[in-house]
Enzyme design. Sequence first.
Site, PDB file in Angstrom:
ATOM      1  N   ALA A 140       0.865  -1.177   0.000  1.00 37.57           N
ATOM      2  CA  ALA A 140       0.000   0.000   0.000  1.00 37.57           C
ATOM      3  C   ALA A 140       0.905   1.231   0.000  1.00 37.57           C
ATOM      4  O   ALA A 140       2.042   1.164   0.475  1.00 37.57           O
ATOM      5  CB  ALA A 140      -0.880  -0.010   1.241  1.00 37.57           C
TER       6      ALA A 140
ATOM      7  N   GLY B  73       0.493  -4.973   0.937  1.00 37.42           N
ATOM      8  CA  GLY B  73      -0.709  -5.017   0.108  1.00 37.42           C
ATOM      9  C   GLY B  73      -0.461  -5.691  -1.241  1.00 37.42           C
ATOM     10  O   GLY B  73      -1.393  -6.204  -1.861  1.00 37.42           O
TER      11      GLY B  73
ATOM     12  N   GLU C  97      -0.763  -9.281  -0.536  1.00 40.22           N
ATOM     13  CA  GLU C  97      -2.195  -9.505  -0.273  1.00 40.22           C
ATOM     14  C   GLU C  97      -2.994  -9.534  -1.586  1.00 40.22           C
ATOM     15  O   GLU C  97      -3.914 -10.325  -1.752  1.00 40.22           O
ATOM     16  CB  GLU C  97      -2.731  -8.420   0.662  1.00 40.22           C
ATOM     17  CG  GLU C  97      -2.158  -8.548   2.070  1.00 40.22           C
ATOM     18  CD  GLU C  97      -2.601  -7.417   2.979  1.00 40.22           C
ATOM     19  OE1 GLU C  97      -2.228  -6.255   2.697  1.00 40.22           O
ATOM     20  OE2 GLU C  97      -3.329  -7.678   3.947  1.00 40.22           O
TER      21      GLU C  97
ATOM     22  N   GLU D 148       4.327  -5.317   7.361  1.00 43.07           N
ATOM     23  CA  GLU D 148       3.551  -4.264   8.038  1.00 43.07           C
ATOM     24  C   GLU D 148       4.008  -3.984   9.464  1.00 43.07           C
ATOM     25  O   GLU D 148       3.957  -2.851   9.930  1.00 43.07           O
ATOM     26  CB  GLU D 148       2.056  -4.619   8.033  1.00 43.07           C
ATOM     27  CG  GLU D 148       1.363  -4.402   6.696  1.00 43.07           C
ATOM     28  CD  GLU D 148       1.490  -5.576   5.732  1.00 43.07           C
ATOM     29  OE1 GLU D 148       2.299  -6.487   5.988  1.00 43.07           O
ATOM     30  OE2 GLU D 148       0.778  -5.569   4.713  1.00 43.07           O
TER      31      GLU D 148
HETATM   32  N1  COA Z   1       4.594   3.129  -0.628  1.00 45.37           N
HETATM   33  C1  COA Z   1       4.982   4.271  -1.183  1.00 45.37           C
HETATM   34  N2  COA Z   1       6.119   4.384  -1.897  1.00 45.37           N
HETATM   35  C2  COA Z   1       6.864   3.292  -2.065  1.00 45.37           C
HETATM   36  C3  COA Z   1       6.518   2.055  -1.517  1.00 45.37           C
HETATM   37  C4  COA Z   1       5.316   1.981  -0.760  1.00 45.37           C
HETATM   38  N3  COA Z   1       4.869   0.847  -0.219  1.00 45.37           N
HETATM   39  N4  COA Z   1       7.479   1.150  -1.826  1.00 45.37           N
HETATM   40  C5  COA Z   1       8.390   1.804  -2.571  1.00 45.37           C
HETATM   41  N5  COA Z   1       8.025   3.098  -2.714  1.00 45.37           N
HETATM   42  C6  COA Z   1       8.735   4.154  -3.445  1.00 45.37           C
HETATM   43  C7  COA Z   1       9.939   4.662  -2.686  1.00 45.37           C
HETATM   44  O1  COA Z   1       9.550   5.611  -1.726  1.00 45.37           O
HETATM   45  C8  COA Z   1      10.770   5.229  -3.795  1.00 45.37           C
HETATM   46  O2  COA Z   1      10.222   6.480  -4.163  1.00 45.37           O
HETATM   47  P1  COA Z   1      11.206   7.754  -4.456  1.00 45.37           P
HETATM   48  O3  COA Z   1      12.056   7.297  -5.596  1.00 45.37           O
HETATM   49  O4  COA Z   1      10.249   8.853  -4.817  1.00 45.37           O
HETATM   50  O5  COA Z   1      11.958   7.962  -3.204  1.00 45.37           O
HETATM   51  C9  COA Z   1      10.501   4.282  -4.959  1.00 45.37           C
HETATM   52  O6  COA Z   1       9.281   3.625  -4.638  1.00 45.37           O
HETATM   53  C10 COA Z   1      11.583   3.236  -5.133  1.00 45.37           C
HETATM   54  O7  COA Z   1      11.740   2.542  -3.891  1.00 45.37           O
HETATM   55  P2  COA Z   1      13.163   2.407  -3.131  1.00 45.37           P
HETATM   56  O8  COA Z   1      12.853   2.195  -1.682  1.00 45.37           O
HETATM   57  O9  COA Z   1      14.055   3.532  -3.501  1.00 45.37           O
HETATM   58  O10 COA Z   1      13.719   1.058  -3.812  1.00 45.37           O
HETATM   59  P3  COA Z   1      14.744   0.033  -3.153  1.00 45.37           P
HETATM   60  O11 COA Z   1      15.149  -0.872  -4.245  1.00 45.37           O
HETATM   61  O12 COA Z   1      15.798   0.742  -2.393  1.00 45.37           O
HETATM   62  O13 COA Z   1      13.873  -0.798  -2.077  1.00 45.37           O
HETATM   63  C11 COA Z   1      11.927  -1.985  -1.271  1.00 45.37           C
HETATM   64  C12 COA Z   1      12.800  -1.606  -2.494  1.00 45.37           C
HETATM   65  C13 COA Z   1      10.710  -2.697  -1.808  1.00 45.37           C
HETATM   66  C14 COA Z   1      12.711  -2.904  -0.340  1.00 45.37           C
HETATM   67  C15 COA Z   1      11.511  -0.708  -0.517  1.00 45.37           C
HETATM   68  O14 COA Z   1      10.973   0.214  -1.463  1.00 45.37           O
HETATM   69  C16 COA Z   1      10.478  -0.908   0.557  1.00 45.37           C
HETATM   70  O15 COA Z   1      10.819  -1.408   1.621  1.00 45.37           O
HETATM   71  N6  COA Z   1       9.218  -0.504   0.311  1.00 45.37           N
HETATM   72  C17 COA Z   1       8.167  -0.555   1.275  1.00 45.37           C
HETATM   73  C18 COA Z   1       7.677  -1.983   1.461  1.00 45.37           C
HETATM   74  C19 COA Z   1       6.595  -2.043   2.530  1.00 45.37           C
HETATM   75  O16 COA Z   1       6.824  -1.830   3.694  1.00 45.37           O
HETATM   76  N7  COA Z   1       5.371  -2.352   2.078  1.00 45.37           N
HETATM   77  C20 COA Z   1       4.264  -2.542   2.966  1.00 45.37           C
HETATM   78  C21 COA Z   1       3.427  -1.327   3.028  1.00 45.37           C
HETATM   79  S1  COA Z   1       2.059  -1.586   4.117  1.00 45.37           S
END
Ligand code: COA
Length: 260
Positions: free
Chosen positions: A66, A112, A115, A135
């Site tokens: 999400a 999400g 999910e 989460e």
């Molecule tokens: N919500 C909003 N933005 C998200 C996102 C999310 N769930 N997951 C990734 N993004 C965005 C990042 O903020 C980043 O945006 P920016 O370039 O404007 O800063 C872009 O997507 C790329 O992500 P980034 O984190 O730079 O890539 P990465 O390769 O370093 O890491 C992940 C990849 C997936 C490990 C990391 O993005 C992450 O942990 N995301 C969140 C996962 C999460 O907790 N999901 C559950 C949500 S309830």
Amino acid sequence: MVYQQIIAEVKENIFYITINREQKLNALNKEVLTELAHAIKFATQSDEIRGVLLTGAGEKAFVAGADISEFQNYSLAEGKELAKVGQTNVFDAIENCPKPVVAAINGFALGGGLELAMACHIRIASENAKLGLPEVTLGLIPGYGGTQRLTQLVGKGRAIEMITTADMITAEKAYRIGLVNEVVPQAELISKAEEILNKIKQRAPLAIASAIKAVNSSLKNNVNGFDIEIEEFAKCFQTEDFKEGVGAFLEKRKAVFKGE
Ligand code: COA
């Protein structure tokens, strides 16, 4: 509806839905969820569509969860509304869609995103996919059915381990524990999903819908799945597809089903 955040097109009876926010790893913001809800409703109602292929844009993520930036200041009531509306209009709608929905998991499927994949009927993952429910690292729990569907798919012990550690698992491990149906090289992901859907689309559509309903009812507490199976089985006898299927078998020819 003109979609801005997803790409949706019907090709040869398959409805291709691609979540198209590659720069944000296809995170589910409100617009994506609204458009997904609309697309699934369309798939449910369309006679032309015999199956749905759901994936994310790019080679890095299916959906990374999400959109975290949207619920930063949410209250209890807003949190409840977010989960309830999302579950009803998107996640449950996918699970109850009478057309099989195949998730092609092309990278991260987190929160999400996992999910969403779990709400689909079949999951195919590319070798680079990483799956998890992180989460609790945000002080939350899964809210789009993740605690229920993960438990149904992999059992309580593994579900509690994945949810409480927040660990991501590899596609290979996801396959081993029954979270995905198959793992293929990324270049073959869409063709593998298409192979399955191309097979399904030759089968009797009303029987497919009945099968999905009966299988889903095995996991619902308020209905007796065996009773639903009896009802759905009986309903099949009234269909033109049944007459066609049996007739084609006896005449030693290939059945052509119309979904009637
Ligand atoms: N919500 C909003 N933005 C998200 C996102 C999310 N769930 N997951 C990734 N993004 C965005 C990042 O903020 C980043 O945006 P920016 O370039 O404007 O800063 C872009 O997507 C790329 O992500 P980034 O984190 O730079 O890539 P990465 O390769 O370093 O890491 C992940 C990849 C997936 C490990 C990391 O993005 C992450 O942990 N995301 C969140 C996962 C999460 O907790 N999901 C559950 C949500 S309830």
